[in-house]
Design a protein around this motif. Structure first.
Motif, PDB file in Angstrom:
ATOM      1  N   GLU A   8     135.493 -46.842   4.530  1.00 20.43           N
ATOM      2  CA  GLU A   8     134.331 -47.735   4.374  1.00 20.43           C
ATOM      3  C   GLU A   8     134.857 -49.156   4.418  1.00 20.43           C
ATOM      4  OE1 GLU A   8     130.605 -47.590   3.525  1.00 20.43           O
ATOM      5  OE2 GLU A   8     131.244 -49.577   4.153  1.00 20.43           O
ATOM      6  N   ASP A   9     134.297 -49.978   5.296  1.00 21.42           N
ATOM      7  CA  ASP A   9     134.828 -51.336   5.436  1.00 21.42           C
ATOM      8  C   ASP A   9     134.283 -52.303   4.386  1.00 21.42           C
ATOM      9  OD1 ASP A   9     132.378 -50.971   6.857  1.00 21.42           O
ATOM     10  OD2 ASP A   9     132.635 -52.941   7.758  1.00 21.42           O
ATOM     11  N   GLU A  10     133.127 -51.969   3.802  1.00 20.61           N
ATOM     12  CA  GLU A  10     132.582 -52.876   2.781  1.00 20.61           C
ATOM     13  C   GLU A  10     133.204 -52.558   1.429  1.00 20.61           C
ATOM     14  OE1 GLU A  10     128.162 -53.411   3.110  1.00 20.61           O
ATOM     15  OE2 GLU A  10     128.566 -52.384   5.005  1.00 20.61           O
ATOM     16  N   ASP A  53     132.303 -43.844   7.011  1.00 22.26           N
ATOM     17  CA  ASP A  53     131.237 -44.793   7.323  1.00 22.26           C
ATOM     18  C   ASP A  53     131.136 -44.868   8.850  1.00 22.26           C
ATOM     19  OD1 ASP A  53     129.306 -46.781   6.958  1.00 22.26           O
ATOM     20  OD2 ASP A  53     130.807 -48.377   7.083  1.00 22.26           O
ATOM     21  N   MET A  55     129.355 -47.653  10.864  1.00 21.89           N
ATOM     22  CA  MET A  55     129.496 -49.018  11.394  1.00 21.89           C
ATOM     23  C   MET A  55     130.767 -49.654  10.845  1.00 21.89           C
ATOM     24  SD  MET A  55     126.816 -49.623  13.299  1.00 21.89           S
ATOM     25  CE  MET A  55     126.467 -51.380  13.304  1.00 21.89           C
TER      26      MET A  55
HETATM   27 CA    CA Z   1     130.218 -50.410   7.451  1.00 24.68          CA
END
Ligand code: CA
Length: 229
Positions: A8-10, A53, A55
């Motif tokens: 997950e990038d966030e 995730d 995106m």
């Molecule tokens: Ca994302």
């Protein structure tokens, strides 16, 4: 140790997931990008479930899923989808995911999904019986959980294996989509019926002679599916 990979990038969503998984007793490996996730999976070969995730900067979650599946049919994969992106669910499952969770999700929902997949991916203990189910041209070996069609191995995910076994144990019997969901995902699973259809569609691509005109897993209109015509 039961190990889960979280991609997950966030950062705030990732730490929310990580904290809740650790609280539920899991060891967690974190990744911010798809590339990093693939690298970490190479280092941590004992990861049994991956949360992806979609995106992301760089390669997206679907591509990560595809690349993981190309080398590992056993690992459980859950896609993290956005509520607005209904198609994501289907696309994710078609690329080889076992399940999806829609954001925003509760900690209880998330851990229930991970627990369910963890149980299945850990359930490789030998099963009772003589270990073979034969429905020519298929041979399902329940000891090493493999499927052959005309002697050729077909690689299945854990969910696909469970669906295949259920059909082969019930030849000619119409099974409702609700029954399939209960039998394969468990009664405590609170997913949607759509997941049954998408997994059946994916399984057909692997086992049918002509997936657009299936003769092994046939549709019982308005009800569910049946093994055989
Ligand atoms: Ca994302």
């Amino acid at each position: 140790m039961k190990k889960v990979l979280v991609l997950e990038d966030e950062a705030n969503i990732r730490s929310f997931i990580v904290i809740n998984l650790i609280r539920a007793g899991y060891e967690v490996v974190e990744a911010e990008t798809g590339e990093e996730a693939l690298e970490k999976l190479r280092l941590h070969r004992d990861v049994r479930v991956a949360l992806l995730d979609i995106m992301l900067p760089g390669i997206d979650g679907f591509e990560v899923c595809r690349r993981i599946r190309a080398g590992n049919p056993q690992i459980g994969i859950i896609m993290l989808t956005a509520r607005s992106q209904e198609m994501d669910k289907v696309t994710g499952l078609m690329t080889g995911a076992d399940d999806y969770v829609t954001k925003p999700f509760s900690p209880a929902e998330l851990t229930a999904r991970v627990d369910a997949l963890m149980r299945r991916s850990g359930g490789v203990a030998p099963e009772a019986g003589d270990g073979e189910l034969r429905q020519p041209p298929f041979l399902l070996n329940t000891r090493n959980r493999t499927l052959e069609k005309n002697g050729q191995r077909i690689k299945l995910t854990q969910v696909e294996y469970a669906i295949m076994k259920m059909f082969m144990e019930n030849p000619g019997k119409a099974l409702s989509r609700e029954e399939v969901l209960d039998l394969v995902w468990g009664r405590d699973y609170f997913g949607e019926l759509k997941i049954v259809d998408v997994n059946v569609r994916r399984l057909r691509l692997k086992i049918e002679d002509n997936p657009t005109n299936p003769t092994y897993i046939t549709t019982v209109w308005g009800y569910g599916y049946k093994w055989g015509i």
